[in-house]
Design an enzyme around this catalytic site. Structure first.
Site, PDB file in Angstrom:
ATOM      1  N   TYR B 131       0.862  -1.182   0.000  1.00  0.00           N
ATOM      2  CA  TYR B 131       0.000   0.000   0.000  1.00  0.00           C
ATOM      3  C   TYR B 131       0.899   1.233   0.000  1.00  0.00           C
ATOM      4  O   TYR B 131       1.497   1.575   1.018  1.00  0.00           O
ATOM      5  CB  TYR B 131      -0.840  -0.077   1.269  1.00  0.00           C
ATOM      6  CG  TYR B 131      -1.978   0.895   1.457  1.00  0.00           C
ATOM      7  CD1 TYR B 131      -2.315   1.873   0.535  1.00  0.00           C
ATOM      8  CD2 TYR B 131      -2.757   0.815   2.613  1.00  0.00           C
ATOM      9  CE1 TYR B 131      -3.377   2.729   0.757  1.00  0.00           C
ATOM     10  CE2 TYR B 131      -3.816   1.663   2.844  1.00  0.00           C
ATOM     11  CZ  TYR B 131      -4.120   2.621   1.914  1.00  0.00           C
ATOM     12  OH  TYR B 131      -5.171   3.463   2.151  1.00  0.00           O
ATOM     13  N   LYS B 159      -0.566  -1.233  -4.613  1.00  0.00           N
ATOM     14  CA  LYS B 159      -1.538  -0.142  -4.722  1.00  0.00           C
ATOM     15  C   LYS B 159      -0.749   1.139  -4.854  1.00  0.00           C
ATOM     16  O   LYS B 159      -0.115   1.580  -3.886  1.00  0.00           O
ATOM     17  CB  LYS B 159      -2.398  -0.124  -3.454  1.00  0.00           C
ATOM     18  CG  LYS B 159      -3.381   1.017  -3.320  1.00  0.00           C
ATOM     19  CD  LYS B 159      -4.170   0.846  -2.003  1.00  0.00           C
ATOM     20  CE  LYS B 159      -5.218   1.927  -1.786  1.00  0.00           C
ATOM     21  NZ  LYS B 159      -4.673   3.255  -1.581  1.00  0.00           N
TER      22      LYS B 159
END
Lengths: 314, 314
Positions: B131, B159
């Site tokens: 992330y 991500k």
């Protein structure tokens, strides 16, 4: 109480638990050193990484081993209710004040931060130090927000980041903040490398990383800056501007002696370097920082050891 | 599994406790909506503000109410041991994967972050989504670090933040990341306002804030971008570049319809706006964000209500 030198001890970990013996050893060293206060669980004390229970225990140990030196306790957390729980445990420990940084995950607005300080000052009788440390909180206070917060009952001091290197700019910066604060609110400088400049510029207190592990050289800087500390800065200013300039020069000279240390701070961050110093001096176990923070590698440690020797701090 | 649309529900609070009924309501809406996965306890799910116990409970509720839709769970925390505890509770809940952001208080080095991902991938068999959200973590990944982390066993997806607005730049950016990743690691775009651009540029998945509360308009963007989703992007590229351009234009048009919403996101942040939307639609109680985060003021709420009506989302 919010003047002079406030020393920030590390909270060493060992195998992912607080090393209570190492922590109390650091606190006792500070109690014996002549610092004006001890701030447990500051950034240097890794407060943001510890559980509420660990923080309550560290606060208690700090007060128990401080030998009567006032202990301030960092209470910052991402959620207001968690901050208030930390305030409760600081009160229970017998803290003399709390230090509060508006740490953030989602960016905070001025109103969020004001609301946080309102909740805390409404919830405790302990004096509160406003902790402005944008490098870790990612929140920047405006002078106007200092003013709004400093009006709240119980606000005792504002810990500002380092001051500009230029002496006139530094004085203007501190005077500009002073102008918006109630008289009882002190201004403290952090950023050890510019602390002498901050004290010369009129700060009342130095909130110090290095003093938590090496109080003696920090006290030399403070004492050089405050040779005439019986007078207020203002009286001294009127009486003897030349003397004030001398003190600023003496403090700057004491700070300049530590230039190799400030260089390491700039390169690796003050926390990693201070942890390496404590580990090198046997004041903390090896790998005393909370993972994922890794300590310095062996090359960095060698450089720290060399600087300690060069500066006769080992 | 790490493709398509992953919807990030809020974790609404009521009187400083998780509003379990509101949370399960949001999850059930998503289960019925056709999204490809649900990511509980993302930034939108306020994971950073919740206790370990609250997070364990939320993970459990998410899986229980997801109706078989895969649930990913955010496990980020400042301390590695706390991350690992969150991984344990995600496993116990039956999560299909975990989402890990290197959140920071002290600035992290690349080695710190690599070490964190090593510890987590060594500690679980669940797939891990990396992330990268510098706006909240204050850590920036290099493409080289993506490569080092993506080599670890168990890394399933990355991500990334929003892509550049220019289509060629966006394609280059995604292709540059793709070139250093193993084939099984997908690339996901976040930053809802640029998601259509990210999908057009070759991202495999959209990790979406707005889809957590308003899945329908997010699905319209995804489906426009993927009109020919039986083919891989690569086959489509060879077969019919014109068709690909059409799909990019259709997705951009669907996204452009939501421009007033993206404008509010830019102004107030996606979390505060999404919370206001959920509150306005009766999906979350009033003041559902964790303090010190304040929701929008009445003026902001009026604007949100107007945009919902204008876009027929109310």
């Amino acid at each position: 109480m919010f003047t002079g030198l406030s020393a920030f001890p590390l909270t060493p970990l060992k195998d992912d638990s607080v090393d209570e013996a190492a922590f109390t050893g650091l606190v006792q060293r500070l109690a014996d050193s002549g610092v004006d206060s001890i701030t447990a669980l500051g950034s240097t004390g890794s407060y943001a990484y510890l559980t509420a229970a660990e923080r309550a225990r560290v606060a208690q140990l700090a007060v128990e081993h401080a030998g009567g030196v006032p202990v301030f306790v960092g209470v910052g957390a991402l959620r207001t209710s968690h901050v208030l729980a930390n305030v409760r445990s600081a009160e229970a420990a017998g803290a003399a004040g709390v230090l509060l940084a508006p740490i953030s995950y989602q960016p905070l607005t001025d109103d969020d931060v004001l609301g946080l300080f309102q909740a805390v000052t409404a919830g405790t009788d302990l004096p509160v130090i406003v902790y402005d440390n944008p490098g870790t909180t990612h929140f920047s206070f405006s002078t106007e927000l200092y003013a709004r917060i400093a009006e709240l009952p119980g606000i005792a001091s504002i810990k500002i980041p380092g001051v500009p290197r230029d002496a006139a700019e530094a004085r203007n910066r501190v005077a500009g903040i002073r102008a918006v604060l109630p008289e009882h609110v002190t201004i403290g400088v952090s950023g050890d490398a510019t602390a002498a400049d901050g004290l010369a510029a009129g700060c009342d207190v130095w909130y110090s990383v290095i003093a938590g592990t090496l109080p003696a050289p920090a006290l030399r800087i403070l004492r050089a800056a405050r040779a005439d500390s019986a007078n207020t800065a203002d009286e001294a200013d009127q009486a003897d501007r030349a003397h004030q300039t001398d003190r600023a020069a003496a403090a700057a000279a004491e700070s300049a002696r530590l230039a190799p240390l400030w260089q390491l701070f700039a390169e690796f961050g003050s926390l990693r370097v201070t942890a390496a110093i404590a580990e090198q001096l046997g004041l903390a176990p090896h790998a005393s920082l909370p993972l994922p923070l890794r300590g310095l590698d062996s090359n960095g440690r060698t450089r720290v050891a060399r600087v300690l020797e060069e500066l006769r701090l080992a």
